[in-house]
Design a protein around this motif. Sequence first.
Motif, mmCIF file in Angstrom:
data_model
loop_
_atom_site.group_PDB
_atom_site.id
_atom_site.type_symbol
_atom_site.label_atom_id
_atom_site.label_comp_id
_atom_site.label_asym_id
_atom_site.label_seq_id
_atom_site.Cartn_x
_atom_site.Cartn_y
_atom_site.Cartn_z
ATOM 1 N N SER A 46 49.840 41.303 42.340
ATOM 2 C CA SER A 46 49.120 41.391 43.602
ATOM 3 C C SER A 46 50.292 42.592 44.123
ATOM 4 O O SER A 46 50.057 43.593 45.204
ATOM 5 N N ILE B 117 44.001 38.539 46.818
ATOM 6 C CA ILE B 117 44.222 37.752 47.235
ATOM 7 C C ILE B 117 44.627 36.814 46.712
ATOM 8 O O ILE B 117 44.157 36.003 45.929
ATOM 9 N N ASN C 99 46.179 32.465 47.646
ATOM 10 C CA ASN C 99 45.223 31.597 48.321
ATOM 11 C C ASN C 99 45.859 30.451 47.174
ATOM 12 O O ASN C 99 44.606 29.554 46.693
ATOM 13 N N GLY C 100 47.175 29.687 47.651
ATOM 14 C CA GLY C 100 48.336 28.718 46.648
ATOM 15 C C GLY C 100 47.408 29.189 44.915
ATOM 16 O O GLY C 100 48.687 30.077 44.725
ATOM 17 N N LYS D 55 44.841 29.886 43.495
ATOM 18 C CA LYS D 55 43.973 30.908 43.352
ATOM 19 C C LYS D 55 44.782 32.073 44.272
ATOM 20 O O LYS D 55 45.366 32.023 44.859
ATOM 21 N N THR E 53 41.879 35.482 43.936
ATOM 22 C CA THR E 53 40.685 36.044 43.578
ATOM 23 C C THR E 53 41.233 37.894 43.706
ATOM 24 O O THR E 53 42.115 38.346 44.838
ATOM 25 N N GLU F 203 38.236 35.822 39.346
ATOM 26 C CA GLU F 203 38.705 34.621 39.960
ATOM 27 C C GLU F 203 39.780 33.776 38.693
ATOM 28 O O GLU F 203 39.635 33.164 37.897
ATOM 29 N N GLU G 259 43.033 30.972 38.606
ATOM 30 C CA GLU G 259 43.522 29.854 38.829
ATOM 31 C C GLU G 259 44.453 29.951 38.311
ATOM 32 O O GLU G 259 44.577 28.884 37.316
#
Length: 178
Positions: free
Chosen positions: A97, A122, A124-125, A127, A129, A174, A176
């Motif tokens: 990031s 980005i 999100n918990g 995960k 992207t 993606e 995870e």
Amino acid sequence: MKGVVFTEFFELVETTFGEDVLDDIIDKADLDSEGAYTAVGKYDHDDMVKLVEALSAEINVPVPELIETYGKYLFGRFVVIYPGFFDGVSSTFSFLSRIDNHIHVEVKKLYPDAELPVFDAIINGPKMTMTYDSKRPFGYLAKGLINGCIEHFGETIEIIRADISTDMTSATFELEAR
């Protein structure tokens, strides 16, 4: 493309396959530079494409696999060459990031003429992207760099890559955490 990408590629090829293979691919790639690169120089990315294609033909490994393998190796080299980029960073997501807003800013200070890809991240918990966008066709290199990052931080993260462009200049990843 910065010369460090070429010099590190040569180091990987020589260490893994030997000096003769390195000499052979330089000859077969028919490079304007004749294979003379410095780490701080700037060179045409087409030379890297030619070198990888020559290596692929020499060792019978597909180009995308070679580029991805090189990306993973290159990340490990970046850890050694640029240790300051990793100060205060403890996870893959944290590091990835920071690429555009921190690392690439610092790279531009070192190499003002560098043409860097864009990495939009980005989280999100568990995960993330990431979108890779570049003038160069190195989506597989980006995936290898991401895999190298995951390995460096010792995490278990699944990656699914999807091409945005047909020429490998744009892709999404993606990620995870498991």
